[in-house]
Design a protein around this motif. Sequence first.
Motif, PDB file in Angstrom:
ATOM      1  N   GLY A 171      38.299 -16.948 -33.082  1.00 48.17           N
ATOM      2  CA  GLY A 171      39.661 -17.393 -33.364  1.00 48.17           C
ATOM      3  C   GLY A 171      40.583 -16.336 -33.946  1.00 48.17           C
ATOM      4  N   VAL A 172      40.078 -15.121 -34.103  1.00 51.77           N
ATOM      5  CA  VAL A 172      40.912 -14.062 -34.666  1.00 51.77           C
ATOM      6  C   VAL A 172      41.766 -13.476 -33.538  1.00 51.77           C
ATOM      7  CG1 VAL A 172      40.857 -11.778 -35.742  1.00 51.77           C
ATOM      8  CG2 VAL A 172      39.270 -13.539 -36.490  1.00 51.77           C
ATOM      9  N   PRO A 173      43.056 -13.284 -33.772  1.00 49.69           N
ATOM     10  CA  PRO A 173      43.927 -12.735 -32.725  1.00 49.69           C
ATOM     11  C   PRO A 173      43.474 -11.345 -32.268  1.00 49.69           C
ATOM     12  CG  PRO A 173      45.224 -13.500 -34.612  1.00 49.69           C
ATOM     13  CD  PRO A 173      43.785 -13.571 -35.002  1.00 49.69           C
ATOM     14  N   GLY A 174      43.747 -11.029 -31.024  1.00 51.26           N
ATOM     15  CA  GLY A 174      43.391  -9.735 -30.465  1.00 51.26           C
ATOM     16  C   GLY A 174      44.045  -8.573 -31.179  1.00 51.26           C
ATOM     17  N   ALA A 175      45.143  -8.827 -31.868  1.00 53.64           N
ATOM     18  CA  ALA A 175      45.838  -7.766 -32.595  1.00 53.64           C
ATOM     19  C   ALA A 175      44.954  -7.172 -33.686  1.00 53.64           C
ATOM     20  CB  ALA A 175      47.132  -8.294 -33.199  1.00 53.64           C
ATOM     21  N   VAL A 176      44.009  -7.950 -34.193  1.00 52.09           N
ATOM     22  CA  VAL A 176      43.110  -7.436 -35.227  1.00 52.09           C
ATOM     23  C   VAL A 176      42.221  -6.338 -34.641  1.00 52.09           C
ATOM     24  CG1 VAL A 176      41.251  -8.029 -36.845  1.00 52.09           C
ATOM     25  CG2 VAL A 176      43.180  -9.584 -36.548  1.00 52.09           C
ATOM     26  N   SER A 177      41.760  -6.542 -33.429  1.00 51.47           N
ATOM     27  CA  SER A 177      40.952  -5.526 -32.750  1.00 51.47           C
ATOM     28  C   SER A 177      41.773  -4.265 -32.522  1.00 51.47           C
ATOM     29  CB  SER A 177      40.432  -6.067 -31.422  1.00 51.47           C
ATOM     30  OG  SER A 177      39.675  -5.098 -30.752  1.00 51.47           O
ATOM     31  N   SER A 178      43.019  -4.422 -32.125  1.00 47.29           N
ATOM     32  CA  SER A 178      43.905  -3.269 -31.929  1.00 47.29           C
ATOM     33  C   SER A 178      44.127  -2.527 -33.247  1.00 47.29           C
ATOM     34  CB  SER A 178      45.246  -3.708 -31.363  1.00 47.29           C
ATOM     35  OG  SER A 178      45.084  -4.284 -30.096  1.00 47.29           O
ATOM     36  N   ALA A 179      44.290  -3.283 -34.316  1.00 44.10           N
ATOM     37  CA  ALA A 179      44.483  -2.668 -35.629  1.00 44.10           C
ATOM     38  C   ALA A 179      43.232  -1.912 -36.056  1.00 44.10           C
ATOM     39  CB  ALA A 179      44.850  -3.731 -36.659  1.00 44.10           C
ATOM     40  N   ALA A 180      42.052  -2.458 -35.743  1.00 46.51           N
ATOM     41  CA  ALA A 180      40.800  -1.776 -36.077  1.00 46.51           C
ATOM     42  C   ALA A 180      40.697  -0.453 -35.329  1.00 46.51           C
ATOM     43  CB  ALA A 180      39.604  -2.672 -35.754  1.00 46.51           C
ATOM     44  N   THR A 181      41.073  -0.449 -34.072  1.00 43.30           N
ATOM     45  CA  THR A 181      41.040   0.774 -33.282  1.00 43.30           C
ATOM     46  C   THR A 181      42.012   1.802 -33.848  1.00 43.30           C
ATOM     47  OG1 THR A 181      40.413  -0.463 -31.310  1.00 43.30           O
ATOM     48  CG2 THR A 181      41.376   1.710 -30.951  1.00 43.30           C
ATOM     49  N   ALA A 182      43.212   1.354 -34.215  1.00 44.97           N
ATOM     50  CA  ALA A 182      44.209   2.262 -34.796  1.00 44.97           C
ATOM     51  C   ALA A 182      43.722   2.811 -36.135  1.00 44.97           C
ATOM     52  CB  ALA A 182      45.540   1.537 -34.969  1.00 44.97           C
ATOM     53  N   ALA A 183      43.115   1.966 -36.960  1.00 44.08           N
ATOM     54  CA  ALA A 183      42.609   2.422 -38.260  1.00 44.08           C
ATOM     55  C   ALA A 183      41.488   3.440 -38.082  1.00 44.08           C
ATOM     56  CB  ALA A 183      42.132   1.231 -39.086  1.00 44.08           C
ATOM     57  N   ALA A 184      40.638   3.234 -37.074  1.00 47.12           N
ATOM     58  CA  ALA A 184      39.568   4.195 -36.800  1.00 47.12           C
ATOM     59  C   ALA A 184      40.153   5.547 -36.394  1.00 47.12           C
ATOM     60  CB  ALA A 184      38.633   3.671 -35.718  1.00 47.12           C
ATOM     61  N   ALA A 185      41.222   5.531 -35.606  1.00 47.41           N
ATOM     62  CA  ALA A 185      41.869   6.776 -35.195  1.00 47.41           C
ATOM     63  C   ALA A 185      42.497   7.482 -36.397  1.00 47.41           C
ATOM     64  CB  ALA A 185      42.923   6.495 -34.129  1.00 47.41           C
ATOM     65  N   ILE A 186      43.094   6.719 -37.288  1.00 52.93           N
ATOM     66  CA  ILE A 186      43.677   7.302 -38.500  1.00 52.93           C
ATOM     67  C   ILE A 186      42.587   7.914 -39.356  1.00 52.93           C
ATOM     68  CG2 ILE A 186      44.842   6.737 -40.680  1.00 52.93           C
ATOM     69  CD1 ILE A 186      46.457   4.642 -39.002  1.00 52.93           C
ATOM     70  N   TRP A 187      41.468   7.196 -39.480  1.00 57.54           N
ATOM     71  CA  TRP A 187      40.343   7.721 -40.255  1.00 57.54           C
ATOM     72  C   TRP A 187      39.870   9.052 -39.682  1.00 57.54           C
ATOM     73  CZ3 TRP A 187      35.252   8.424 -38.504  1.00 57.54           C
ATOM     74  CH2 TRP A 187      34.382   8.878 -39.472  1.00 57.54           C
ATOM     75  N   GLU A 188      39.745   9.139 -38.378  1.00 55.31           N
ATOM     76  CA  GLU A 188      39.293  10.378 -37.748  1.00 55.31           C
ATOM     77  C   GLU A 188      40.273  11.523 -38.018  1.00 55.31           C
ATOM     78  OE1 GLU A 188      38.362   9.790 -33.625  1.00 55.31           O
ATOM     79  OE2 GLU A 188      36.957   8.185 -34.089  1.00 55.31           O
TER      80      GLU A 188
END
Length: 93
Positions: free
Chosen positions: A53-70
């Motif tokens: 039930g979590v919106p797909g935007a959360v997955s997109s945010a996780a991907t963006a956060a991983a890129a920022i971390w890198e």
Amino acid sequence: MGPGNPGRTADAAFQMYYQMGNFVPWRQAAWVLLSERAAVLSRQLAECATQAGVPGAVSSAATAAAAIWEQLAGHLPQELRPAKDTPVTDPAS
């Protein structure tokens, strides 16, 4: 703000939690701290993205956060960089 307060506006309210209170003016320590915070954010978002039930935007945010971390980790001296196997999960994979 509003008719009772002419000429005044509202602004966003920000709160710095105690974990963020340990920023220091030294560049190396700041890069380490920012990198750690981005890694935590990335992992938490990736975990949330797996829940029903979590919106797909959360997955997109996780991907963006991983890129920022890198990107942030790239500013760390080699001896302070996380191991290659540090789990920063990309929920899209």
